[in-house]
Motif scaffolding. Structure first.
Motif, PDB file in Angstrom:
ATOM      1  N   SER A 191      43.293  43.037 -23.580  1.00 16.08           N
ATOM      2  CA  SER A 191      42.454  43.136 -24.766  1.00 16.08           C
ATOM      3  C   SER A 191      41.254  42.210 -24.529  1.00 16.08           C
ATOM      4  O   SER A 191      41.417  41.004 -24.332  1.00 16.08           O
ATOM      5  CB  SER A 191      43.285  42.686 -25.969  1.00 16.08           C
ATOM      6  N   ASP A 233      37.186  43.620 -30.306  1.00 17.27           N
ATOM      7  CA  ASP A 233      38.164  43.657 -29.219  1.00 17.27           C
ATOM      8  C   ASP A 233      38.182  45.048 -28.629  1.00 17.27           C
ATOM      9  O   ASP A 233      38.151  46.034 -29.363  1.00 17.27           O
ATOM     10  CB  ASP A 233      39.570  43.318 -29.731  1.00 17.27           C
ATOM     11  N   GLN A 271      40.427  47.499 -25.941  1.00 13.26           N
ATOM     12  CA  GLN A 271      41.669  47.612 -25.165  1.00 13.26           C
ATOM     13  C   GLN A 271      41.378  48.338 -23.855  1.00 13.26           C
ATOM     14  O   GLN A 271      40.605  49.298 -23.838  1.00 13.26           O
ATOM     15  CB  GLN A 271      42.730  48.410 -25.937  1.00 13.26           C
TER      16      GLN A 271
END
Ligand SMILES: Cc1cc2nc3c(=O)[nH]c(=O)nc-3n(C[C@H](O)[C@H](O)[C@H](O)COP(=O)(O)OP(=O)(O)OC[C@H]3O[C@@H](n4cnc5c(N)ncnc54)[C@H](O)[C@@H]3O)c2cc1C
Length: 404
Positions: free
Chosen positions: A144, A155, A157
């Motif tokens: 992340s 954020d 991923q």
């Protein structure tokens, strides 16, 4: 495409953009996070030798680069003392045919713009400008990546994070907090000259390397021949991050007015109106490049002194090897899962480390040789002339003949 095929690349410099194109070619989705609001003109000229131009050509960039890149006819080593050529290393068409790829000189901004345009045209690559990578956290499905854009924290991923964020890398700061660049005691002064304003009155068709006491100069055409790039390397204790600090022309002129610099070299220095200074920092050889699902690339991993003209070239090679290692196990049509990413990244680092360390050593040695003074300089000049340009060029074959 799911996060399972998403790679985040921190930094849209030469290394980050090349890595993004190479990864996208292997079937990954790539998100590039770049802290600059726009990819402005930073740096100046770059020499891109066949080991790196081969990678760029394979990524389909020849058409975008051809109008801006120049294939120099030779590298001519000049004696600062006499103002005359010492030895000529022939590049030109014959050397390009032998290497199977061109030797190019071009503006860094032109290379970055070509890579950027190619990335923009690729549906699997997304570039987010003004986005500063701050930190990352690993988890079982990957990573992340924490970033900030216009004050707002976000954020992203991904399967892996590639730190291509330059010599002051934030990714490296978290990955290996105790490793960082050291100041070399040398400063690069960089400027350009409009080609018609060259003191010789003749167009420059190749690379000139002027070796003088405790300093050297490199000059070559860029921007399709419209400009000449001039870099002067001198000892100094001024040290600041970045490559855009202004430099005072009179300071350069007085440094090169010292005995040991022929008028032709001094006239080149005088022809530059705007100088930028860049303190030269370098990473120690052979540090660690990867942990878990994060790896470093380019200057973030191995920022080096520029005296082998290979910093960007090594970043470009890194990009090709990284994409191959990740693509073999996780690219389109493969079944690799997040758990095997660290092994792929370790393979990448292992494949690169020895070669890059050898180039780092060569760059340091070149700097010492270029800056010799007195009888040692005379001995160097005689040795170079005795060897001759063809044999000096052949000594670079281990760099230029590299193939994926
Ligand atoms: C005088 C001089 C001459 C040179 N000549 C040559 C040459 O002839 N040939 C050659 O091959 N090399 C040469 N080099 C070396 C070359 O310029 C570098 O090695 C190369 O540009 C490194 O590319 P990079 O992509 O790794 O890093 P960079 O070009 O530094 O790119 C890093 C990018 O990351 C971004 N970034 C930084 N931090 C963050 C963050 N936290 N979040 C998001 N983005 C971030 C930056 O804005 C930047 O766009 C020379 C260097 C110097 C100093």
């Amino acid at each position: 495409m799911s996060d399972a095929r998403t790679i985040v690349v921190a930094g849209a410099g030469i290394g980050g953009l090349t890595a993004s194109l190479a990864l996208a070619a292997k079937g990954f989705r790539v998100i590039i996070l770049e802290k600059a609001e726009r990819l402005a003109e930073a740096g100046a000229g770059l020499q891109i030798s066949p080991n790196a131009s081969r990678v760029l050509v394979d990524l389909g960039l020849a058409g975008r680069l051809a109008p801006r890149a120049i294939a120099p006819d030779a590298v001519t080593v000049m004696s600062a003392r006499t103002g005359r050529p010492l030895v000529r290393l022939p590049l030109g068409a014959e050397a390009a045919t032998r290497a199977g790829a061109p030797y190019w000189v071009l503006h860094r901004a032109d290379l970055q713009a070509a890579l950027h345009a190619q990335a923009e045209a690729h549906p699997a690559i997304e570039l987010r400008l003004g986005c500063v990578v701050e930190d990352y956290a690993s988890h079982v499905h990957g990573i992340s990546v924490g970033h900030r854009r216009h004050g707002e924290r976000g954020d992203t991923q991904a399967l892996a994070l590639i730190g291509a964020d330059g010599i002051w890398s934030a990714v490296r700061g978290q990955l290996f907090p105790s490793s960082g660049p050291h100041f070399s005691g040398l400063i690069a002064w960089r400027g350009t000259i409009e080609a018609p304003a060259l003191p010789s009155g003749e167009p420059l068709r190749g690379v000139q390397l002027w070796m003088g006491p405790r300093a050297h100069l490199v000059a070559y055409p860029i921007s399709g021949g419209r400009l000449v790039n001039l870099v002067a390397i001198v000892p100094d204790d001024w040290q600041r991050e970045g490559w855009s600090a202004p430099g005072e022309p009179r300071e350069m002129q007085s440094r090169f007015a010292a005995a040991g610099w022929a008028p032709a070299a001094r006239l080149l220095i005088e022809a530059v109106e705007i100088w930028k200074r860049w303190a030269l920092f370098a990473m120690p050889d052979g540090g660690a490049w990867t942990t878990g699902a994060t790896a470093l690339l380019g200057d973030a991993a191995h920022g080096m002194l520029p005296f082998a003209a290979q910093g960007a070239a090594m970043a470009i090679e890194d990009a090709a090897v990284l994409a191959q290692c990740l693509g073999d196990s996780h690219g389109a049509g493969t079944t690799g899962d997040a758990l095997s990413v660290p092994a792929s990244l370790r393979r990448y680092a292992e494949a690169r480390r020895a070669r890059v360390a050898r180039v780092q050593r060569l760059a340091r040695q070149n700097g010492q040789i270029y800056h010799l003074a007195g009888p040692m300089a005379l001995a160097r000049d005689l040795a170079m002339q005795a060897l001759g340009g063809e044999r000096l060029l052949a000594r670079q074959a281990w760099i230029y003949d590299w193939r994926l």
